[in-house]
Design a protein around this motif. Structure first.
Motif, PDB file in Angstrom:
ATOM      1  N   PRO A   1     -33.568  42.731  17.048  1.00  0.00           N
ATOM      2  CA  PRO A   1     -34.367  41.853  17.462  1.00  0.00           C
ATOM      3  C   PRO A   1     -34.776  40.457  16.766  1.00  0.00           C
ATOM      4  O   PRO A   1     -34.828  40.777  15.612  1.00  0.00           O
ATOM      5  CB  PRO A   1     -35.488  42.770  17.931  1.00  0.00           C
ATOM      6  CG  PRO A   1     -35.155  43.986  17.854  1.00  0.00           C
ATOM      7  CD  PRO A   1     -33.975  44.161  16.820  1.00  0.00           C
ATOM      8  N   LEU A   2     -34.981  39.662  17.305  1.00  0.00           N
ATOM      9  CA  LEU A   2     -35.332  38.159  16.766  1.00  0.00           C
ATOM     10  C   LEU A   2     -36.544  38.540  15.799  1.00  0.00           C
ATOM     11  O   LEU A   2     -37.441  39.115  16.627  1.00  0.00           O
ATOM     12  CB  LEU A   2     -35.280  37.101  17.843  1.00  0.00           C
ATOM     13  CG  LEU A   2     -36.271  35.872  17.267  1.00  0.00           C
ATOM     14  CD1 LEU A   2     -35.049  35.003  16.350  1.00  0.00           C
ATOM     15  CD2 LEU A   2     -36.374  34.834  18.201  1.00  0.00           C
ATOM     16  N   ASP A   3     -36.709  37.981  14.518  1.00  0.00           N
ATOM     17  CA  ASP A   3     -37.903  38.036  13.952  1.00  0.00           C
ATOM     18  C   ASP A   3     -38.151  36.443  13.555  1.00  0.00           C
ATOM     19  O   ASP A   3     -37.219  35.767  13.518  1.00  0.00           O
ATOM     20  CB  ASP A   3     -37.511  38.952  12.914  1.00  0.00           C
ATOM     21  CG  ASP A   3     -38.670  38.902  11.869  1.00  0.00           C
ATOM     22  OD1 ASP A   3     -38.820  37.883  10.991  1.00  0.00           O
ATOM     23  OD2 ASP A   3     -39.650  39.878  12.037  1.00  0.00           O
ATOM     24  N   ILE A   4     -39.422  36.181  13.266  1.00  0.00           N
ATOM     25  CA  ILE A   4     -39.558  34.746  13.053  1.00  0.00           C
ATOM     26  C   ILE A   4     -38.834  34.313  11.614  1.00  0.00           C
ATOM     27  O   ILE A   4     -38.600  33.072  11.626  1.00  0.00           O
ATOM     28  CB  ILE A   4     -41.106  34.462  12.915  1.00  0.00           C
ATOM     29  CG1 ILE A   4     -41.482  32.989  13.082  1.00  0.00           C
ATOM     30  CG2 ILE A   4     -41.689  35.021  11.585  1.00  0.00           C
ATOM     31  CD1 ILE A   4     -42.796  32.760  13.514  1.00  0.00           C
ATOM     32  N   THR A   5     -38.417  35.229  11.038  1.00  0.00           N
ATOM     33  CA  THR A   5     -37.979  34.488   9.703  1.00  0.00           C
ATOM     34  C   THR A   5     -36.215  34.325  10.085  1.00  0.00           C
ATOM     35  O   THR A   5     -35.882  33.688   9.287  1.00  0.00           O
ATOM     36  CB  THR A   5     -37.793  36.006   8.734  1.00  0.00           C
ATOM     37  OG1 THR A   5     -37.105  37.167   9.137  1.00  0.00           O
ATOM     38  CG2 THR A   5     -39.206  36.321   8.153  1.00  0.00           C
ATOM     39  N   HIS A   6     -35.633  34.470  11.274  1.00  0.00           N
ATOM     40  CA  HIS A   6     -34.462  34.235  11.544  1.00  0.00           C
ATOM     41  C   HIS A   6     -34.332  32.854  12.014  1.00  0.00           C
ATOM     42  O   HIS A   6     -33.158  32.314  12.213  1.00  0.00           O
ATOM     43  CB  HIS A   6     -33.811  35.161  12.728  1.00  0.00           C
ATOM     44  CG  HIS A   6     -33.966  36.743  12.215  1.00  0.00           C
ATOM     45  ND1 HIS A   6     -34.313  37.743  13.168  1.00  0.00           N
ATOM     46  CD2 HIS A   6     -33.566  37.271  11.195  1.00  0.00           C
ATOM     47  CE1 HIS A   6     -34.352  38.805  12.528  1.00  0.00           C
ATOM     48  NE2 HIS A   6     -33.608  38.743  11.435  1.00  0.00           N
ATOM     49  N   ILE A   7     -35.510  32.178  12.376  1.00  0.00           N
ATOM     50  CA  ILE A   7     -35.416  30.921  13.353  1.00  0.00           C
ATOM     51  C   ILE A   7     -34.721  29.871  12.377  1.00  0.00           C
ATOM     52  O   ILE A   7     -33.917  29.091  13.047  1.00  0.00           O
ATOM     53  CB  ILE A   7     -36.875  30.455  13.518  1.00  0.00           C
ATOM     54  CG1 ILE A   7     -37.289  31.687  14.512  1.00  0.00           C
ATOM     55  CG2 ILE A   7     -37.137  29.265  14.251  1.00  0.00           C
ATOM     56  CD1 ILE A   7     -37.298  31.672  15.958  1.00  0.00           C
ATOM     57  N   PRO A   8     -35.033  29.856  11.074  1.00  0.00           N
ATOM     58  CA  PRO A   8     -34.268  28.741  10.457  1.00  0.00           C
ATOM     59  C   PRO A   8     -32.770  28.779  10.658  1.00  0.00           C
ATOM     60  O   PRO A   8     -32.186  27.705  10.463  1.00  0.00           O
ATOM     61  CB  PRO A   8     -34.844  28.947   8.959  1.00  0.00           C
ATOM     62  CG  PRO A   8     -36.187  29.530   8.980  1.00  0.00           C
ATOM     63  CD  PRO A   8     -35.935  30.608  10.231  1.00  0.00           C
ATOM     64  N   LYS A   9     -32.405  29.862  10.318  1.00  0.00           N
ATOM     65  CA  LYS A   9     -30.898  30.182  10.572  1.00  0.00           C
ATOM     66  C   LYS A   9     -30.376  29.873  11.874  1.00  0.00           C
ATOM     67  O   LYS A   9     -29.231  29.261  12.072  1.00  0.00           O
ATOM     68  CB  LYS A   9     -30.455  31.471  10.080  1.00  0.00           C
ATOM     69  CG  LYS A   9     -30.561  31.637   8.524  1.00  0.00           C
ATOM     70  CD  LYS A   9     -29.348  31.042   7.723  1.00  0.00           C
ATOM     71  CE  LYS A   9     -29.813  31.317   6.356  1.00  0.00           C
ATOM     72  NZ  LYS A   9     -28.417  30.666   5.606  1.00  0.00           N
ATOM     73  N   ILE A  10     -30.997  30.294  13.028  1.00  0.00           N
ATOM     74  CA  ILE A  10     -30.596  29.710  14.232  1.00  0.00           C
ATOM     75  C   ILE A  10     -30.795  28.314  14.521  1.00  0.00           C
ATOM     76  O   ILE A  10     -29.912  28.042  15.250  1.00  0.00           O
ATOM     77  CB  ILE A  10     -31.645  30.467  15.352  1.00  0.00           C
ATOM     78  CG1 ILE A  10     -31.360  32.128  15.335  1.00  0.00           C
ATOM     79  CG2 ILE A  10     -31.619  29.984  16.773  1.00  0.00           C
ATOM     80  CD1 ILE A  10     -32.272  32.917  16.015  1.00  0.00           C
ATOM     81  N   LEU A  11     -31.626  27.751  14.054  1.00  0.00           N
ATOM     82  CA  LEU A  11     -31.989  26.239  14.146  1.00  0.00           C
ATOM     83  C   LEU A  11     -30.729  25.624  13.445  1.00  0.00           C
ATOM     84  O   LEU A  11     -29.991  24.314  13.988  1.00  0.00           O
ATOM     85  CB  LEU A  11     -33.063  25.634  13.817  1.00  0.00           C
ATOM     86  CG  LEU A  11     -34.389  26.141  14.531  1.00  0.00           C
ATOM     87  CD1 LEU A  11     -35.581  25.542  13.665  1.00  0.00           C
ATOM     88  CD2 LEU A  11     -34.254  25.426  15.888  1.00  0.00           C
ATOM     89  N   GLN A  12     -30.073  26.034  12.239  1.00  0.00           N
ATOM     90  CA  GLN A  12     -29.371  25.589  11.581  1.00  0.00           C
ATOM     91  C   GLN A  12     -27.839  25.627  12.238  1.00  0.00           C
ATOM     92  O   GLN A  12     -27.169  24.861  12.353  1.00  0.00           O
ATOM     93  CB  GLN A  12     -29.151  25.982  10.125  1.00  0.00           C
ATOM     94  CG  GLN A  12     -30.142  25.773   9.192  1.00  0.00           C
ATOM     95  CD  GLN A  12     -30.127  26.452   8.045  1.00  0.00           C
ATOM     96  OE1 GLN A  12     -29.153  27.419   7.700  1.00  0.00           O
ATOM     97  NE2 GLN A  12     -30.813  26.337   6.877  1.00  0.00           N
ATOM     98  N   ALA A  13     -27.678  26.555  12.951  1.00  0.00           N
ATOM     99  CA  ALA A  13     -26.333  27.128  13.836  1.00  0.00           C
ATOM    100  C   ALA A  13     -26.304  26.095  14.995  1.00  0.00           C
ATOM    101  O   ALA A  13     -25.349  25.971  15.579  1.00  0.00           O
ATOM    102  CB  ALA A  13     -26.585  28.320  14.140  1.00  0.00           C
ATOM    103  N   GLN A  14     -27.354  25.327  15.545  1.00  0.00           N
ATOM    104  CA  GLN A  14     -27.403  24.715  16.704  1.00  0.00           C
ATOM    105  C   GLN A  14     -26.453  23.603  16.635  1.00  0.00           C
ATOM    106  O   GLN A  14     -25.790  23.294  17.633  1.00  0.00           O
ATOM    107  CB  GLN A  14     -28.699  24.321  17.124  1.00  0.00           C
ATOM    108  CG  GLN A  14     -29.748  25.319  17.449  1.00  0.00           C
ATOM    109  CD  GLN A  14     -29.372  26.374  18.608  1.00  0.00           C
ATOM    110  OE1 GLN A  14     -28.927  25.989  19.644  1.00  0.00           O
ATOM    111  NE2 GLN A  14     -29.676  27.586  18.145  1.00  0.00           N
ATOM    112  N   LYS A  15     -26.291  22.944  15.415  1.00  0.00           N
ATOM    113  CA  LYS A  15     -25.207  21.662  15.751  1.00  0.00           C
ATOM    114  C   LYS A  15     -23.950  22.182  15.858  1.00  0.00           C
ATOM    115  O   LYS A  15     -23.222  21.539  16.626  1.00  0.00           O
ATOM    116  CB  LYS A  15     -25.350  21.219  14.203  1.00  0.00           C
ATOM    117  CG  LYS A  15     -24.951  19.723  14.094  1.00  0.00           C
ATOM    118  CD  LYS A  15     -25.054  18.874  12.900  1.00  0.00           C
ATOM    119  CE  LYS A  15     -24.557  17.622  12.957  1.00  0.00           C
ATOM    120  NZ  LYS A  15     -24.670  16.788  11.890  1.00  0.00           N
ATOM    121  N   GLU A  16     -23.485  23.387  15.143  1.00  0.00           N
ATOM    122  CA  GLU A  16     -22.259  23.971  15.617  1.00  0.00           C
ATOM    123  C   GLU A  16     -22.033  24.361  16.813  1.00  0.00           C
ATOM    124  O   GLU A  16     -21.102  23.985  17.503  1.00  0.00           O
ATOM    125  CB  GLU A  16     -21.896  25.112  14.398  1.00  0.00           C
ATOM    126  CG  GLU A  16     -20.386  25.676  14.549  1.00  0.00           C
ATOM    127  CD  GLU A  16     -20.166  26.740  13.650  1.00  0.00           C
ATOM    128  OE1 GLU A  16     -19.180  27.375  13.760  1.00  0.00           O
ATOM    129  OE2 GLU A  16     -21.021  27.088  12.666  1.00  0.00           O
TER     130      GLU A  16
END
Length: 151
Positions: free
Chosen positions: A4-19
């Motif tokens: 499950p998503l944890d708040i600590t995952h958010i930075p990596k998810i944001l980084q992947a958005q450009k790709e």
């Protein structure tokens, strides 16, 4: 491993958005407004029961994710991403199966796919999704509303 998503995952998810968005949209502007919008989606997933977000960890690194909503016999896949270096290794299928297993009631799964990303459209078709309705986005690019029945 899918967790499950944890708040600590958010930075990596944001980084992947450009790709992710570069594969699916032309002329996308990656500015504060764009990232604030994405961040708001994942905050809702952390705070409500209707929206769910899961993360694919490979060697303890965020390597994929999906964001989905389950409601009244339907599952809506809002985003799904697998890191480019891991595509073609079964991780997309793993995430898609996990998404589909999140809905226990008979009904259907729905998503929107970009015609610019032909490999994604083919992936969903191989996994039982049908094009319900083709349309064009604001740039005139093809998009598809896709559905898979769970009866």
């Amino acid at each position: 491993m899918i967790v499950p998503l944890d708040i600590t995952h958010i930075p990596k998810i944001l980084q992947a958005q450009k790709e992710l968005y570069s594969m699916n949209f032309r002329n996308m502007v990656f500015n504060k407004e764009f990232y604030d919008m994405i961040l708001s989606w994942y905050q809702v997933a952390l705070e409500t029961h209707d929206w769910k977000a899961f993360v694919l960890l490979v060697n303890e690194e965020v390597s994929g994710f999906y964001l989905a909503q389950y409601k009244e016999g339907s599952g809506y896949l809002s985003q799904m991403f697998v890191s480019g270096k891991l595509r073609g290794q079964g991780y997309g299928k793993l995430l898609l199966d996990h998404f589909e297993q999140g809905m226990m009631d008979p009904g259907y799964y729905i998503l929107q796919a970009s015609g610019m990303n032909k490999s994604a459209v083919a992936f969903y078709e191989r996994n039982g999704y049908e094009i319900l309705r083709p349309y064009e986005d604001e740039n005139g690019d093809p998009r598809y509303l896709m559905i898979k029945y769970n009866f």
